[in-house]
Each structure stands twice: as C-alpha cells, then as structure tokens.
Design a protein around this motif. Sequence first.
Motif: not given
Length: 224
Positions: A29-33, A166-173
């Motif tokens: 699945h595609i995860a939005d970052g 600690w989920g895999p992300g992506p994470h916007l910082v």
Amino acid sequence: MPMTARDYTWLFTPGSTFTYESGDTGVIHIADGGELWLPTGRVVACDPFVYLGQGDNEPFTVAVEPGRYRVEAAVATLTRPGATPSGDPHRRVAAARLVVRDAPTATWELAVRSGQDLAELGEDEFYGYGVDAGTGAFYDAAADASFPECEGDEGPLWDAFENSTWGPGPHLVTAPDTGHNLVAFSSGWGDGVYPTWIGRTATGEVTCFVTDFFVAPDPAAVPV
C-alpha cells in the motif's frame, strides 16, 4: 555492469503482491509522507539519525526546480501462511519516493554524489547511502543546518517516530525556526546500504527519486 533498476511502477502500485521462498506473502500500500520543501532543489538522501545536522552530507548531482514535492512510501504488509489476522500487522517500508512530476518514467539512472563515477562500478554494484540507525530520509541540502545532530533520544525527528510508537512512517518533520522540513521513514529490514534511483520521462525530465530498501523481490527475477 552496475546494478540495473527494477520495476518501480509495480512497486508503487497499490495492491501489488509478492511471495518469498519461505511462503510468506506481502501486499503493497502507498503511505503519504506529505510535501517536502526543496528551496534549492538539491536533494539529499541519508540516515538522518546518523548524518542529519553534520554538515557534510553531499546532495545528489542531479537537482530539480525549487518547490514543494510529494513524498510517499511503498509499505509492504507481510503475512505468514495460515497466520491469524493481527491487529498489529507486520509492515516494512519497501521503498520511498520523492515525486517531482506525475508523468510516466521511461528510464532510470543511479543517483550519484560528486566524485562518484558509474564507470567504476563492477557487475551488480551500486552507489547508495549507509544506514546504521534503521532510518532513511529525503531533504533539501539547505535544510541540514536547521536540524541539530539527531543522534540520541531527543529532538523533533526522535519525537516523530516515538509519537507514532515507532511506526514505519513516512514522517514529515519541520524545523520551527526556518520552516525547512524532511520526510523520514524506516529503512526496510534495517541497517545496510541502499541505492537511490532517478526516473526520467522519454524526453529526459526528472519524474522522481526512489530509494529501494530491498524488501520486495523483483517480479522479473522470480521464476514463473
């Protein structure tokens, strides 16, 4: 000859599936970052917990027009045969993509930094970035100074992962003082060296940067 690119269109297609020799299966699945700000257009990819804020991480030689660009991750949900469905599925980031333009990719090339020569690579070799903290990221070269050293258990990067358990992300910082940002994600199975590929249209325009974490097998290499 150097490593050749795989089918990243397949890898970034929701619902793509694969099977390991063990019998374990994966579905993508595609995860939005979110949007990455590239004020200079000079792209950096690295393990941010190790290299961010050090001031010595070179951007790739291929730059893009300054702007804001979408980042997404191809996340694989892995399942063992006969396993009972879990409320906490096993997920791994198979690849991360910085989308420069929504256009078909006709060709791929290895992303390199200054001083790296593709002619020096042997068969199936590649240039990539080293991961020692299980994490990768994209950001603009100008953003490095906005983030102090990220080793240790403090700072906005650590908080982004900890707040997601600690989920895999992506994470916007985002750095509050400058507005510079980065997008970070876990790096597949963890530490290692991973290549980044640059996609181009048939007329040579850059479509994307893709870092492959070698989670999903190449369907072209799997016997039918």
